[in-house]
Design a protein around this motif. Structure first.
Motif, PDB file in Angstrom:
ATOM      1  N   ALA A 142       0.819  -1.374   0.070  1.00 26.80           N
ATOM      2  CA  ALA A 142      -0.048  -0.042  -0.045  1.00 26.80           C
ATOM      3  C   ALA A 142       0.900   1.514  -0.131  1.00 26.80           C
ATOM      4  O   ALA A 142       0.457   2.305  -0.581  1.00 26.80           O
ATOM      5  CB  ALA A 142      -1.058  -0.216   1.365  1.00 26.80           C
ATOM      6  N   PHE A 143       2.002   1.186   0.558  1.00 24.28           N
ATOM      7  CA  PHE A 143       2.904   2.422   0.853  1.00 24.28           C
ATOM      8  C   PHE A 143       3.464   2.579  -0.455  1.00 24.28           C
ATOM      9  O   PHE A 143       3.630   3.878  -1.097  1.00 24.28           O
ATOM     10  CB  PHE A 143       4.101   1.994   1.870  1.00 24.28           C
ATOM     11  N   GLY A 144       3.904   1.271  -1.139  1.00 24.58           N
ATOM     12  CA  GLY A 144       4.562   1.604  -2.405  1.00 24.58           C
ATOM     13  C   GLY A 144       3.590   2.172  -3.578  1.00 24.58           C
ATOM     14  O   GLY A 144       3.886   3.193  -4.370  1.00 24.58           O
ATOM     15  N   ASN A 145       2.338   1.901  -3.757  1.00 25.91           N
ATOM     16  CA  ASN A 145       1.269   2.513  -4.396  1.00 25.91           C
ATOM     17  C   ASN A 145       1.053   3.874  -4.191  1.00 25.91           C
ATOM     18  O   ASN A 145       0.762   4.630  -5.029  1.00 25.91           O
ATOM     19  CB  ASN A 145      -0.038   1.672  -4.113  1.00 25.91           C
ATOM     20  N   LEU A 174       6.860  -2.616  -0.495  1.00 25.74           N
ATOM     21  CA  LEU A 174       7.066  -1.270  -1.071  1.00 25.74           C
ATOM     22  C   LEU A 174       7.520  -1.804  -2.536  1.00 25.74           C
ATOM     23  O   LEU A 174       7.100  -1.262  -3.533  1.00 25.74           O
ATOM     24  CB  LEU A 174       7.845  -0.641  -0.141  1.00 25.74           C
ATOM     25  N   ARG A 175       8.789  -2.330  -2.507  1.00 24.62           N
ATOM     26  CA  ARG A 175       9.500  -2.717  -3.664  1.00 24.62           C
ATOM     27  C   ARG A 175       8.445  -3.492  -4.773  1.00 24.62           C
ATOM     28  O   ARG A 175       8.512  -3.293  -5.982  1.00 24.62           O
ATOM     29  CB  ARG A 175      10.855  -3.556  -3.549  1.00 24.62           C
ATOM     30  N   LYS A 176       7.715  -4.289  -4.261  1.00 16.34           N
ATOM     31  CA  LYS A 176       6.859  -5.262  -5.113  1.00 16.34           C
ATOM     32  C   LYS A 176       5.707  -4.052  -5.926  1.00 16.34           C
ATOM     33  O   LYS A 176       5.450  -4.584  -7.113  1.00 16.34           O
ATOM     34  CB  LYS A 176       6.170  -6.108  -4.168  1.00 16.34           C
ATOM     35  N   THR A 177       5.166  -3.096  -5.339  1.00 18.71           N
ATOM     36  CA  THR A 177       4.313  -2.283  -6.073  1.00 18.71           C
ATOM     37  C   THR A 177       4.795  -1.094  -6.529  1.00 18.71           C
ATOM     38  O   THR A 177       4.187  -0.217  -7.370  1.00 18.71           O
ATOM     39  CB  THR A 177       3.001  -2.091  -5.129  1.00 18.71           C
ATOM     40  N   PHE A 178       6.047  -0.466  -5.961  1.00 17.00           N
ATOM     41  CA  PHE A 178       6.472   0.887  -6.676  1.00 17.00           C
ATOM     42  C   PHE A 178       6.878   0.847  -7.835  1.00 17.00           C
ATOM     43  O   PHE A 178       7.907  -0.390  -8.102  1.00 17.00           O
ATOM     44  CB  PHE A 178       7.537   1.230  -5.412  1.00 17.00           C
ATOM     45  N   ARG A 179       6.809   1.882  -8.837  1.00 19.45           N
ATOM     46  CA  ARG A 179       7.010   1.660 -10.053  1.00 19.45           C
ATOM     47  C   ARG A 179       8.612   2.026 -10.325  1.00 19.45           C
ATOM     48  O   ARG A 179       8.786   1.769 -11.466  1.00 19.45           O
ATOM     49  CB  ARG A 179       5.934   2.109 -11.059  1.00 19.45           C
TER      50      ARG A 179
END
Length: 313
Positions: A142-145, A174-179
């Protein structure tokens, strides 16, 4: 040893009538030990403790708090609680395997144990009754998004305690969703001047870093200083919240925070009271009770500020 083999010998508690007067339980006084991996100066745990104290006051519980960031020492604190024959133990599992033996001894002594904050993936394996906390991987995602939505491109995720599974899960999520690009920076969280110097060096070396992510409220305040020291324009965002950080979100020096500590302490102590006096299992004893993630940013910080000033958010 898994949860079923440890807890299988327990006998169901006898249900008793639970009466309350003026919002306070009229049940036999019990003692609960709250044992965390709090490091000196980490104000996140002050809020956890306030939640635990509120539940203890309501439930007529004597709360005994102890903490040590060293996993071996924390295990000794759990053993101390067992030796004191407390009625229940609430414990964090930042380094779960180090606590396995002490938790087993508590359970063999028929002392119920619940988990909070750290250990979502391990609480059932270690035989705990219940768990209260956020899914750190989900919170990280959620943080990454949210970072991506804010237009961040390059992030450094500051880990203040190496080997803490919950902190690792936050950065990994974070790394999973942050582009954009994410780097992990390890610091010595028990030495804040060292944290400040290490974080300062990173944007100096790489001016393309546009966001510094910290995993605890005190480290966010230090990161703001570090960004200034480096002459960087990087934003700061963080997991966890305290009253000082509310001010930082309000004045814009911190972009946003994830908060959930008060519930963890409150629910863990209340759960032990409910189990002893009414045989209840939150989550049925098979699912965790999630306390987050919930974001605080400039859009809602005004709603949080009043209670945060009391140290309960």
């Amino acid at each position: 040893m898994d949860r079923s083999s440890r807890s299988g010998s327990r006998r169901p508690v006898s249900l008793i009538a639970v009466a309350a007067a003026a919002g306070k339980a009229d049940t036999p006084r019990m003692t609960v030990a709250l044992v965390t991996h709090q490091a000196p100066g980490d104000t996140f745990w002050d809020t956890v403790r306030k939640g635990a104290e509120a539940a203890a006051a309501k439930d007529d519980v004597r709360l005994v708090y102890s903490a040590d960031p060293n996993a071996g020492n924390q295990a000794n604190l759990v053993q101390n609680a067992v030796d004191q024959k407390v009625d229940g133990i609430a414990v964090t599992l930042a380094k779960p395997d180090a606590l396995n033996t002490a938790i087993g001894r508590a359970e063999h002594a028929d002392i119920p144990v619940v988990g909070l904050n750290s250990g979502l993936a391990d609480w059932k394996r270690l035989g705990l009754l219940e768990f209260f906390g956020q899914d750190e991987s989900v919170a990280g995602e959620a943080f990454g998004n949210k970072l991506a939505g804010a237009g961040a491109k390059k992030v450094v995720c500051v880990v203040h305690e190496q080997g803490n599974v919950g902190l690792t899960q936050r950065c990994d999520g974070l790394r999973k969703t942050f582009r954009g690009t994410t780097e992990t920076l390890y610091v010595n969280g028990t030495d804040m001047p060292s944290v400040r110097a290490t974080v300062t060096a990173k944007p100096k070396q790489d001016p393309s870093i546009d966001t510094v992510v910290t995993l605890g409220a005190p480290f966010a305040a230090t990161a703001v200083q570090s960004v200034g020291d480096a002459g960087s324009k990087a934003e700061v965002a963080t997991f966890d919240l305290d009253k000082d950080l509310v001010k930082a979100v309000r004045n814009g020096s911190v972009e946003f925070a994830v908060e959930q500590p008060y519930l963890q302490g409150y629910l863990a102590v209340d759960a032990l009271w409910l189990y002893k006096n009414n045989g209840n299992y939150s989550g049925g004893g098979v699912e965790p009770v999630l306390t987050g993630p919930a974001f605080v940013d400039r859009s809602n910080v005004g709603e949080v500020a009043g209670v945060a000033a009391k140290g309960t958010r």
